[in-house]
Design a protein around this motif. Structure first.
Motif, PDB file in Angstrom:
ATOM      1  N   THR B  22     -13.691  76.445 -12.947  1.00 21.45           N
ATOM      2  CA  THR B  22     -14.421  75.796 -11.865  1.00 21.45           C
ATOM      3  C   THR B  22     -14.831  76.819 -10.812  1.00 21.45           C
ATOM      4  OG1 THR B  22     -12.972  73.916 -12.237  1.00 21.45           O
ATOM      5  CG2 THR B  22     -14.351  73.838 -10.281  1.00 21.45           C
ATOM      6  N   GLN B  26     -18.457  77.762  -9.822  1.00 20.13           N
ATOM      7  CA  GLN B  26     -18.857  77.617  -8.427  1.00 20.13           C
ATOM      8  C   GLN B  26     -19.549  78.885  -7.929  1.00 20.13           C
ATOM      9  OE1 GLN B  26     -18.211  74.859  -5.960  1.00 20.13           O
ATOM     10  NE2 GLN B  26     -19.899  76.110  -5.222  1.00 20.13           N
ATOM     11  N   GLU B 148     -26.594  66.580   2.379  1.00 23.69           N
ATOM     12  CA  GLU B 148     -25.341  66.291   1.701  1.00 23.69           C
ATOM     13  C   GLU B 148     -24.928  67.447   0.795  1.00 23.69           C
ATOM     14  OE1 GLU B 148     -25.714  62.666  -0.449  1.00 23.69           O
ATOM     15  OE2 GLU B 148     -26.928  61.800   1.157  1.00 23.69           O
ATOM     16  N   THR B 149     -23.721  67.379   0.317  1.00 20.52           N
ATOM     17  CA  THR B 149     -23.333  68.281  -0.758  1.00 20.52           C
ATOM     18  C   THR B 149     -22.945  67.425  -1.960  1.00 20.52           C
ATOM     19  OG1 THR B 149     -21.095  68.299   0.093  1.00 20.52           O
ATOM     20  CG2 THR B 149     -22.504  70.130   0.734  1.00 20.52           C
ATOM     21  N   ASP B 151     -20.884  66.945  -5.498  1.00 16.83           N
ATOM     22  CA  ASP B 151     -19.662  67.431  -6.112  1.00 16.83           C
ATOM     23  C   ASP B 151     -19.735  67.135  -7.608  1.00 16.83           C
ATOM     24  OD1 ASP B 151     -17.138  67.926  -7.057  1.00 16.83           O
ATOM     25  OD2 ASP B 151     -16.148  67.184  -5.249  1.00 16.83           O
ATOM     26  N   TYR B 153     -17.847  67.636 -10.764  1.00 25.50           N
ATOM     27  CA  TYR B 153     -16.573  68.033 -11.388  1.00 25.50           C
ATOM     28  C   TYR B 153     -15.941  69.208 -10.655  1.00 25.50           C
ATOM     29  CZ  TYR B 153     -18.647  65.192 -15.008  1.00 25.50           C
ATOM     30  OH  TYR B 153     -19.231  64.172 -15.691  1.00 25.50           O
ATOM     31  N   GLY B 154     -15.923  69.152  -9.354  1.00 27.11           N
ATOM     32  CA  GLY B 154     -15.248  70.201  -8.600  1.00 27.11           C
ATOM     33  C   GLY B 154     -16.159  71.335  -8.161  1.00 27.11           C
ATOM     34  N   ILE B 156     -19.058  72.483  -5.984  1.00 27.12           N
ATOM     35  CA  ILE B 156     -19.752  71.957  -4.811  1.00 27.12           C
ATOM     36  C   ILE B 156     -21.178  72.517  -4.763  1.00 27.12           C
ATOM     37  CG2 ILE B 156     -19.667  71.730  -2.298  1.00 27.12           C
ATOM     38  CD1 ILE B 156     -17.262  70.521  -3.661  1.00 27.12           C
TER      39      ILE B 156
END
Lengths: 234, 309
Positions: B22, B26, B148-149, B151, B153-154, B156
């Motif tokens: 993740t 990310q 907005e952000t 998400d 699956y973790g 961001i």
């Protein structure tokens, strides 16, 4: 139609061409012959306004071109096929041809001229999307001549038609030049290969160390002892 | 029957590897989002370098100027910075066109050191003008309704950055189409290929130079608009942006849009991975280290070739 009177041209301090006078008529092929470094290319560059230095008068259809900047010459009806082709190597054939029509504004006219070039050189039509730098020498010369035709000129200056090309290729190009003349376009041909030049042209000028030394019909030139000795080798 | 400790270890390892993946993902996303903006920073710089052979040290300040215009349009008139390129592009084009015609064309044929010195001087003027006019305080575009952000699956994903990156890529595409399918773009490429031959086609080279510089400046300004929503704005940032443009061009290979695209995205990802592995203070360092490696191994850059295609 084109008349040069006492034209001298060169680069900076170096005067390459001195007091040259020559003329090209309507629908005529005229050749300019001479050895390496005689000033043939410089003279063509002077006509096109890209020689760094040029004095004398260059008249085209009654207009004095001497003071025009290089990028305006093509709009007066003179196209220049430079020595070594000088294609835009990374661009496609089609884009090279379109660059030839850079100063023409009518889309239908550009399309018409593009079709004319493709008709004249079917090879270019086949490879229209290929980068010009990847073409063979003969194809590059076709593309360079085609690019010249795209500006719809009344006169084409061709610098070294046969340079680096196989005889058969040159023969084909020569036939096309006759065809172009029959379309009503005059040609001033600079050529090292005197045989080809005389075959195509009706008149010729010999440029020797920057000066015109012999003038005449090509038949006369072929019999001239000086030319026979130096260029035909008989 | 396995003992509890045996069941715990695989589960812990699984948890750890999911966490790691993740994190990796990310940072990859962060890197690509950043990279899209970097592409936009670099294309104008690369164009001017490639066609005019001018290393435009003014580039960073033009980007910052674009940011300021977007910032003030936002705070004074409430115009979204995402729309600012619509008027910043023509403004910066006019600025670049005029500058090339009036100043740079006088020395464009001179050795590269002369043009470098000149753009350095112009950069000092523009940058100090901005310092005087806007002060050195950091400004920030703050939306009333923040984006907005997402998400996933973790992972961001900040929506404002996605919009900025998407617009940056749209601008890059527009830039590509301009150079490849327009009459003026063809002339720019032709001048880059063979200046003398372009003159024979009737191209006024000095004018094309001015157009080229104008286009380069316009895209720098547009990049500035997009950057204004992501980074704080200050005249001090100009050197940073200029450095990035430099690295991207060399990394991707000079003088092609593909090069800027690859270089920009690569730099974004490299910096982002640098943040993950070595900490945020080393992100710029990682970029330059990779640049050194590329220069040593493949000096033409990742997509290096001649000409604009």
């Amino acid at each position: 139609m084109l008349r040069l009177t006492n034209v001298s041209a060169g680069y900076g301090q170096i005067q390459v061409v001195r007091d040259v006078s020559l003329d090209v008529g309507e629908q005529e092929i005229v050749c300019l012959i001479g050895s390496n470094g005689a000033g043939k290319t410089t003279l063509l560059r002077a006509i096109s306004g890209i020689a760094p230095f040029c004095v004398g008068t260059i008249e085209f259809n009654g207009e004095d071109l001497s003071d025009l900047p290089g990028h305006e010459i093509v709009t007066r009806g003179i196209a220049h096929v430079p020595e070594g082709r000088r294609l835009f190597r990374t661009m496609s054939i089609r884009d090279n041809l379109l660059m030839g029509a850079f100063r023409r504004r009518s889309a239908s006219e550009i399309k018409h001229n593009l079709d004319r070039v493709y008709h004249l050189f079917p090879r270019l039509a086949e490879r229209r999307d290929q980068a010009a730098g990847t073409l063979s020498g003969g194809e590059q010369q076709m593309c360079a001549i085609g690019r010249g035709l795209m500006s719809e000129p009344k006169l084409i200056l061709i610098d070294e038609l046969s340079l680096g090309l196989a005889p058969q290729v040159v023969d084909n190009l020569a036939k096309t030049l006759l065809h172009i003349r029959d379309l009503g376009i005059s040609i001033l041909l600079v050529e090292q290969d005197v045989e080809i030049a005389f075959e195509l042209a009706s008149r010729g000028f010999l440029l020797d160390s920057g000066q015109i030394t012999v003038v005449g019909t090509t038949a006369e030139l072929a019999e001239n002892p000086q030319i026979k000795l130096a260029y035909i080798g008989a | 029957m396995a003992e509890p400790s045996d069941g715990l270890r695989p589960r812990f390892l699984l948890w750890l590897s999911v966490r790691f993946m993740t994190l990796l993902l990310q940072n990859l996303v962060n890197g690509l989002l950043l990279g899209g903006l970097y592409v936009c920073i670099a294309i104008g710089f690369s164009l001017i370098w490639g066609v005019l052979n001018i290393i435009n040290l003014l580039h960073g300040s033009i980007i910052v100027l674009g940011s300021y215009i977007a910032y003030y349009a936002f705070t004074m008139f409430g115009i979204s910075p995402f729309l600012a390129p619509l008027f910043v592009i023509p403004m910066m084009f006019a600025f670049g066109y005029g500058l090339q015609l009036a100043v740079l064309n006088r020395v464009v044929d001179k050795p590269v050191l002369i043009t470098l010195t000149l753009t350095f001087g112009l950069d000092l003027i523009l940058n100090n003008f901005m310092l005087a006019a806007f002060t050195a305080n950091f400004r920030r575009v703050v939306f009333k309704d923040p984006f907005e952000t997402l998400d996933l699956y973790g992972v961001i994903i900040p929506v404002d950055r996605v919009v900025a990156m998407a617009l940056a890529l749209v601008l890059t595409l527009a830039f590509y189409l301009l150079l490849n399918s327009s009459r003026i773009g063809r002339a720019i490429v032709a001048v880059r290929n063979d200046r003398d031959a372009a003159v024979l086609m009737g191209v006024n080279v000095k004018q094309i130079y001015a157009v080229t510089f104008g286009v380069g400046a316009a895209f720098a300004g547009a990049a500035g608009c997009l950057l204004s929503v992501v980074f704080p704005i200050s005249p001090m940032s100009s050197g940073l942006y200029l450095g990035k443009a430099f690295v991207i061009c060399v990394l991707g290979g000079l003088g092609s849009i593909g090069g800027a695209l690859i270089g920009g995205l690569a730099l974004g990802v490299i910096e982002s991975m640098g943040v993950m592995l070595a900490g945020p203070e080393h992100s710029v360092l990682t970029g330059f280290l990779v640049l050194l490696a590329v220069l040593a191994i493949k000096p033409t850059g990742l997509a290096g070739k001649r000409g604009y295609e």
